[in-house]
Write a protein that holds these residues in place. Sequence first.
Motif, PDB file in Angstrom:
ATOM      1  N   GLU A 164      -2.083  -7.092  -1.998  1.00  0.00           N
ATOM      2  CA  GLU A 164      -3.072  -7.282  -0.929  1.00  0.00           C
ATOM      3  C   GLU A 164      -2.444  -6.945   0.418  1.00  0.00           C
ATOM      4  O   GLU A 164      -1.283  -7.277   0.690  1.00  0.00           O
ATOM      5  CB  GLU A 164      -3.560  -8.739  -0.912  1.00  0.00           C
ATOM      6  N   ARG A 165      -3.231  -6.305   1.275  1.00  0.00           N
ATOM      7  CA  ARG A 165      -2.746  -5.952   2.609  1.00  0.00           C
ATOM      8  C   ARG A 165      -2.518  -7.213   3.445  1.00  0.00           C
ATOM      9  O   ARG A 165      -3.340  -8.133   3.446  1.00  0.00           O
ATOM     10  CB  ARG A 165      -3.752  -5.058   3.320  1.00  0.00           C
ATOM     11  N   ARG A 171       1.351  -7.885  -0.030  1.00  0.00           N
ATOM     12  CA  ARG A 171       1.790  -9.045  -0.791  1.00  0.00           C
ATOM     13  C   ARG A 171       1.466  -8.790  -2.263  1.00  0.00           C
ATOM     14  O   ARG A 171       0.308  -8.576  -2.628  1.00  0.00           O
ATOM     15  CB  ARG A 171       1.113 -10.325  -0.313  1.00  0.00           C
ATOM     16  N   ILE A 172       2.514  -8.823  -3.129  1.00  0.00           N
ATOM     17  CA  ILE A 172       2.350  -8.511  -4.558  1.00  0.00           C
ATOM     18  C   ILE A 172       2.394  -9.794  -5.372  1.00  0.00           C
ATOM     19  O   ILE A 172       3.316 -10.614  -5.217  1.00  0.00           O
ATOM     20  CB  ILE A 172       3.453  -7.549  -5.037  1.00  0.00           C
ATOM     21  N   THR A 173       1.398  -9.962  -6.253  1.00  0.00           N
ATOM     22  CA  THR A 173       1.306 -11.159  -7.078  1.00  0.00           C
ATOM     23  C   THR A 173       0.913 -10.763  -8.501  1.00  0.00           C
ATOM     24  O   THR A 173      -0.067 -10.038  -8.700  1.00  0.00           O
ATOM     25  CB  THR A 173       0.262 -12.139  -6.521  1.00  0.00           C
ATOM     26  N   GLY A 174       1.679 -11.233  -9.462  1.00  0.00           N
ATOM     27  CA  GLY A 174       1.351 -10.963 -10.861  1.00  0.00           C
ATOM     28  C   GLY A 174       2.584 -11.009 -11.745  1.00  0.00           C
ATOM     29  O   GLY A 174       3.721 -11.075 -11.258  1.00  0.00           O
ATOM     30  N   ASP A 175       2.369 -10.992 -13.052  1.00  0.00           N
ATOM     31  CA  ASP A 175       3.446 -11.028 -14.027  1.00  0.00           C
ATOM     32  C   ASP A 175       3.600  -9.675 -14.712  1.00  0.00           C
ATOM     33  O   ASP A 175       2.610  -9.010 -15.030  1.00  0.00           O
ATOM     34  CB  ASP A 175       3.187 -12.087 -15.096  1.00  0.00           C
ATOM     35  N   THR A 194      -4.561  -2.256  -6.012  1.00  0.00           N
ATOM     36  CA  THR A 194      -4.874  -2.416  -4.591  1.00  0.00           C
ATOM     37  C   THR A 194      -6.370  -2.317  -4.320  1.00  0.00           C
ATOM     38  O   THR A 194      -6.817  -2.534  -3.182  1.00  0.00           O
ATOM     39  CB  THR A 194      -4.122  -1.354  -3.757  1.00  0.00           C
ATOM     40  N   SER A 195      -7.141  -1.965  -5.334  1.00  0.00           N
ATOM     41  CA  SER A 195      -8.602  -1.975  -5.213  1.00  0.00           C
ATOM     42  C   SER A 195      -9.208  -2.004  -6.613  1.00  0.00           C
ATOM     43  O   SER A 195      -8.530  -1.715  -7.603  1.00  0.00           O
ATOM     44  CB  SER A 195      -9.111  -0.746  -4.443  1.00  0.00           C
ATOM     45  N   VAL A 243       6.265  -6.753   0.845  1.00  0.00           N
ATOM     46  CA  VAL A 243       6.933  -5.465   1.031  1.00  0.00           C
ATOM     47  C   VAL A 243       6.308  -4.761   2.229  1.00  0.00           C
ATOM     48  O   VAL A 243       5.127  -4.949   2.527  1.00  0.00           O
ATOM     49  CB  VAL A 243       6.812  -4.578  -0.224  1.00  0.00           C
ATOM     50  N   PRO A 244       7.078  -3.942   2.941  1.00  0.00           N
ATOM     51  CA  PRO A 244       6.532  -3.246   4.115  1.00  0.00           C
ATOM     52  C   PRO A 244       5.670  -2.064   3.723  1.00  0.00           C
ATOM     53  O   PRO A 244       5.651  -1.638   2.556  1.00  0.00           O
ATOM     54  CB  PRO A 244       7.788  -2.786   4.858  1.00  0.00           C
ATOM     55  N   ASP A 245       4.975  -1.498   4.688  1.00  0.00           N
ATOM     56  CA  ASP A 245       4.109  -0.346   4.432  1.00  0.00           C
ATOM     57  C   ASP A 245       4.886   0.838   3.872  1.00  0.00           C
ATOM     58  O   ASP A 245       4.364   1.605   3.053  1.00  0.00           O
ATOM     59  CB  ASP A 245       3.387   0.077   5.717  1.00  0.00           C
ATOM     60  N   ASP A 246       6.136   1.010   4.313  1.00  0.00           N
ATOM     61  CA  ASP A 246       6.895   2.168   3.851  1.00  0.00           C
ATOM     62  C   ASP A 246       7.418   1.997   2.422  1.00  0.00           C
ATOM     63  O   ASP A 246       8.143   2.852   1.908  1.00  0.00           O
ATOM     64  CB  ASP A 246       8.037   2.516   4.801  1.00  0.00           C
ATOM     65  N   ALA A 247       7.041   0.887   1.769  1.00  0.00           N
ATOM     66  CA  ALA A 247       7.380   0.712   0.360  1.00  0.00           C
ATOM     67  C   ALA A 247       6.397   1.418  -0.566  1.00  0.00           C
ATOM     68  O   ALA A 247       6.652   1.553  -1.766  1.00  0.00           O
ATOM     69  CB  ALA A 247       7.425  -0.774   0.005  1.00  0.00           C
TER      70      ALA A 247
END
Length: 427
Positions: A164-165, A171-175, A194-195, A243-247
């Motif tokens: 999510e932005r 922000r990354i969430t999951g297994d 992301t969508s 993580v940043p945008d450049d990731a």
Amino acid sequence: MGDDATTTPELVGRVRDFVREVVIPIEEAHLGVLHRPDLAAHDLAGGRVDDGERALRLALQDAARDAGLLAPHLPIAWGGHGLTHLGRASVFEAAGYSLFGAVALNIAAPDEGNMHLLLEAASAEQRERWLRPLATGDIHSAFAMTEPPPGAGSDPRALTTRAERVDGGWRITGDKWFITGAREAGLVIVLARTSGEPGDAGGATMFLVDGASPGIEIVRDVHTLDAGLYAGHSLVRFDGCLVPDDAVLGEVDHGFEAAQVRLAPARLTHCMRWLGLAGRAHDLALAHVAERRAFGSAIGDLGLAQQHLADNEIDLAASRALIRETARVLDAAEAGTPTGIDAGAPDPGSASSVAKTFVAEAVGRIVDRSVQLSGGQGVSDELLLSRYWREVRPFRIYDGSSETHRWSIAKRAVRQHRKGLRHDLAQ
């Protein structure tokens, strides 16, 4: 790219000698086991790699570096030999003659496939940050796509991990699970939604994540038959990992397309490496049946044993030919000259599916026959054949199960037939 016609034969010879003289004695001393899942529980929960395992990897790679053989697949500018896919076939097969050969040359999964992905899809800044230390062996990496049910497995569209932005990034969430090399990985390439919703064909994005980032937890090992891959396979939890945008690797919402850049070549290099190990298994069986006597003659002179030996030779030859033809397809596609595709010849993805399905099953047959030919020694640690059997059996499931690939191959065949394309080579 280098000139494979002149560089590969000499390079193959050097790899072959290095594997025989340096790597195989180390493999035999460790009984073919690189990852040791029997560590103390607190070590596993902490995400640590066994010190002995790490030291072994570093020693193997130092030896390969000294021999000028580290990461031979990479372009010359990145320290490699600039091999095409076809040029890699013999080199990777020679390395695969030992379970530890690919680790030593830094061409093991998932690092080798991740290096290819970074070359093809990363920005110059991303390549310098991540590819440089991967190429030199200063870090190792993981590729986090597969998830526990009901998430992404054979069907990546089932992807449930979310990104999510947020201000300045994601922000990354999951297994994720069955993630090879996740323990102490310097880089984790993560596929997250992301969508859209699970089941949608699009909406995924790839992220380059520092393995030491807060919010990444190695929950546990996923214990499997194989133990020859560095750091094993893990269940990894992303708990609000920022993580940043450049990731972002490639384009937002186009992660499935970016994954294809990696998956087709990675399937084929798996085939190359496992074919080398199948050749080693066959050689071990040949040595056994040539000397062991039963019923008044050498076992190798008995008809039933000869059938197994002949079938191994056939599977080895057919696999080698299919790998090299598929490599030519990949090379032609990358060069922009996919000769024959309009006439119904396979595209790279389809060609690699055919190769992966056939070779995975052929390698399994070769190793299984070699175990049978070697009798009691085949199922013991005496010849390492039982370890090889355990290593190659999962290949019919990893990188897409045989059933999944057959489904894809059949769908394409029907689609091509409806377009009027046939299998006569005059077209």
